[in-house]
Scaffold this active site. Structure first.
Site, PDB file in Angstrom:
ATOM      1  N   SER A  49      16.907  18.952  -7.234  1.00 42.02           N
ATOM      2  CA  SER A  49      18.245  19.548  -7.104  1.00 42.02           C
ATOM      3  C   SER A  49      18.879  19.706  -8.483  1.00 42.02           C
ATOM      4  O   SER A  49      18.385  19.155  -9.482  1.00 42.02           O
ATOM      5  CB  SER A  49      19.126  18.647  -6.243  1.00 42.02           C
ATOM      6  OG  SER A  49      19.416  17.469  -6.974  1.00 42.02           O
ATOM      7  N   ASP A  81      15.988  23.090  -5.738  1.00 42.81           N
ATOM      8  CA  ASP A  81      16.818  23.003  -4.532  1.00 42.81           C
ATOM      9  C   ASP A  81      18.291  23.232  -4.895  1.00 42.81           C
ATOM     10  O   ASP A  81      18.749  22.783  -5.952  1.00 42.81           O
ATOM     11  CB  ASP A  81      16.614  21.582  -3.968  1.00 42.81           C
ATOM     12  CG  ASP A  81      17.221  21.362  -2.613  1.00 42.81           C
ATOM     13  OD1 ASP A  81      17.321  22.317  -1.845  1.00 42.81           O
ATOM     14  OD2 ASP A  81      17.578  20.195  -2.317  1.00 42.81           O
ATOM     15  N   HIS A  82      19.042  23.905  -4.031  1.00 47.54           N
ATOM     16  CA  HIS A  82      20.506  24.056  -4.162  1.00 47.54           C
ATOM     17  C   HIS A  82      20.988  24.371  -5.569  1.00 47.54           C
ATOM     18  O   HIS A  82      21.742  23.600  -6.172  1.00 47.54           O
ATOM     19  CB  HIS A  82      21.233  22.781  -3.683  1.00 47.54           C
ATOM     20  CG  HIS A  82      21.209  22.622  -2.204  1.00 47.54           C
ATOM     21  ND1 HIS A  82      21.899  23.457  -1.355  1.00 47.54           N
ATOM     22  CD2 HIS A  82      20.558  21.721  -1.421  1.00 47.54           C
ATOM     23  CE1 HIS A  82      21.677  23.064  -0.107  1.00 47.54           C
ATOM     24  NE2 HIS A  82      20.852  22.030  -0.118  1.00 47.54           N
ATOM     25  N   ASP A 103      22.109  28.656  -4.101  1.00 48.25           N
ATOM     26  CA  ASP A 103      23.064  28.289  -3.058  1.00 48.25           C
ATOM     27  C   ASP A 103      24.457  28.731  -3.486  1.00 48.25           C
ATOM     28  O   ASP A 103      25.198  27.965  -4.096  1.00 48.25           O
ATOM     29  CB  ASP A 103      23.009  26.777  -2.794  1.00 48.25           C
ATOM     30  CG  ASP A 103      24.036  26.364  -1.747  1.00 48.25           C
ATOM     31  OD1 ASP A 103      24.715  27.255  -1.206  1.00 48.25           O
ATOM     32  OD2 ASP A 103      24.162  25.151  -1.486  1.00 48.25           O
ATOM     33  N   GLY A 212      19.058  18.865   5.391  1.00 45.99           N
ATOM     34  CA  GLY A 212      19.747  17.723   5.999  1.00 45.99           C
ATOM     35  C   GLY A 212      18.963  17.098   7.136  1.00 45.99           C
ATOM     36  O   GLY A 212      19.538  16.630   8.118  1.00 45.99           O
ATOM     37  N   ALA A 213      17.643  17.042   6.994  1.00 45.70           N
ATOM     38  CA  ALA A 213      16.804  16.662   8.145  1.00 45.70           C
ATOM     39  C   ALA A 213      16.427  15.183   8.179  1.00 45.70           C
ATOM     40  O   ALA A 213      15.757  14.754   9.112  1.00 45.70           O
ATOM     41  CB  ALA A 213      15.540  17.518   8.164  1.00 45.70           C
ATOM     42  N   SER A 214      16.865  14.396   7.200  1.00 44.15           N
ATOM     43  CA  SER A 214      16.587  12.952   7.267  1.00 44.15           C
ATOM     44  C   SER A 214      17.230  12.378   8.511  1.00 44.15           C
ATOM     45  O   SER A 214      18.376  12.707   8.836  1.00 44.15           O
ATOM     46  CB  SER A 214      17.156  12.233   6.035  1.00 44.15           C
ATOM     47  OG  SER A 214      16.382  12.472   4.907  1.00 44.15           O
ATOM     48  N   ASP A 235      15.503  14.238   1.623  1.00 41.76           N
ATOM     49  CA  ASP A 235      15.901  13.506   0.418  1.00 41.76           C
ATOM     50  C   ASP A 235      16.333  12.089   0.781  1.00 41.76           C
ATOM     51  O   ASP A 235      15.782  11.096   0.292  1.00 41.76           O
ATOM     52  CB  ASP A 235      17.065  14.266  -0.256  1.00 41.76           C
ATOM     53  CG  ASP A 235      17.426  13.693  -1.615  1.00 41.76           C
ATOM     54  OD1 ASP A 235      16.814  12.695  -2.027  1.00 41.76           O
ATOM     55  OD2 ASP A 235      18.328  14.230  -2.276  1.00 41.76           O
ATOM     56  N   THR A 236      17.303  11.982   1.687  1.00 38.03           N
ATOM     57  CA  THR A 236      17.945  10.690   1.964  1.00 38.03           C
ATOM     58  C   THR A 236      16.950   9.617   2.424  1.00 38.03           C
ATOM     59  O   THR A 236      17.042   8.466   2.002  1.00 38.03           O
ATOM     60  CB  THR A 236      19.053  10.878   3.024  1.00 38.03           C
ATOM     61  OG1 THR A 236      19.989  11.831   2.504  1.00 38.03           O
ATOM     62  CG2 THR A 236      19.771   9.589   3.321  1.00 38.03           C
TER      63      THR A 236
END
Ligand code: 13P
Length: 289
Positions: A49, A81-82, A103, A212-214, A235-236
């Site tokens: 990121s 990313d982003h 983004d 946001g899939a964590s 990521d998380t």
């Protein structure tokens, strides 16, 4: 083996499995991801990121990612990313990232289309792919901060208009998930609007990206893949594994001063967390020996 993202994300795969795109910030996280992919014999995408680039330096993090990618047999593609800073994305493409995400979803749709189109023109002239975003994903991670009131699920009409106007190679949308640690700590409950993913997939045959899939339930992930998700950003979950194992490692070896021994269990924990996702997303043993 360092490969272009277009060698991994092919039309045939859509609906069957998804590639995880794992965020990295440093050497040890990258080592854990690469070891997981190598051990399971599965291709993977590693991404960085804008915040992580600020932390590590663009060339430094690129060299870590590219060198480790090239140290194993499994195909590994690198992505930014982003990105809000277009100049930095251009530098990343010139360095060798085969895919970047612009983004500008926080701007008006017209501005987002204008900037994404310009990025696509530059990237394509250098042989790279662009991921665009339309809609606003809730949550907070690095430099991406979208409050609940600002969040906006992606409208299928707008997604189609954005895709046709920009010519992006992959498309991120807001499908109900949330960036960052907040949902894991119980702050919000993410949901995935599978019907919305499917509606967009029916209109435009572009690989869709779930951010946001964590922490998202495995069955929901499978439904999202069947509906058209081809890349899933994580990521998380790796950050959690990293932080928890580092705290434990320091507590377990209070006298240890050698970073290599302190970090060994951390790399292993990131590897285990990445393995769980690779197995969930269905990419295991895609490469026949
Ligand atoms: P998580 O915070 O759910 O891991 O999402 C990461 C992400 O979408 C990075 O772009």
């Amino acid at each position: 083996m360092l490969v272009h993202i277009k060698d991994l994300v092919i039309p045939d795969m859509v609906g069957k499995f998804a590639y995880p795109a794992f965020n990295t910030q440093n050497l040890e996280t990258t080592m854990g991801i690469i070891q997981a992919a190598d051990g399971l014999n599965t291709p993977v995408i590693i991404e960085v990121s804008e915040g992580a680039v600020k932390y590590a330096g663009l060339t430094t993090i690129y060299e870590i990612m590219a060198t480790l990618a090239d140290s194993v047999k499994v195909p590994v593609a690198l992505h930014m990313d982003h990105g809000k800073d277009m100049e930095q994305l251009r530098r990343g493409i010139e360095l060798g990232f085969s895919s970047v995400m612009i983004d500008h979803s926080g701007l008006s749709t017209e501005e987002n289309i204008r900037d994404t189109k310009a990025m696509v023109e530059f990237a394509h002239s250098h042989g790279a792919w662009v991921q665009g975003e339309i809609g606003k994903i809730r949550g907070s991670e690095d430099w991406v901060n979208v409050s609940d009131s600002e969040a906006l699920l992606t409208d299928p009409d707008e997604a189609e208009q954005f895709y046709r106007a920009t010519g992006v190679d992959t498309l991120a949308g807001s499908f109900g998930t949330v960036h960052g640690i907040i949902k894991i700590r119980g702050g919000v409950t993410p949901h995935v609007d599978v019907a919305r993913i499917n509606a967009i997939h029916q209109r435009i045959k572009v690989p869709l990206v779930l951010h946001g899939a964590s922490g998202v339930d495995e069955n929901v992930i499978h439904a999202a893949i069947e509906a058209g998700i081809a890349i899933i950003n994580i990521d998380t979950e790796l950050r959690l594994a990293y932080g928890e194992s580092l705290r434990k490692s320091l507590a377990d070896q209070p006298e240890e001063v050698d970073p290599r021994y302190i970090m060994k269990p951390v790399i292993e924990a990131v590897k285990k967390a990445a393995e769980r996702k690779l197995l969930q997303f269905g990419t295991k043993n895609l490469i026949k020996q």
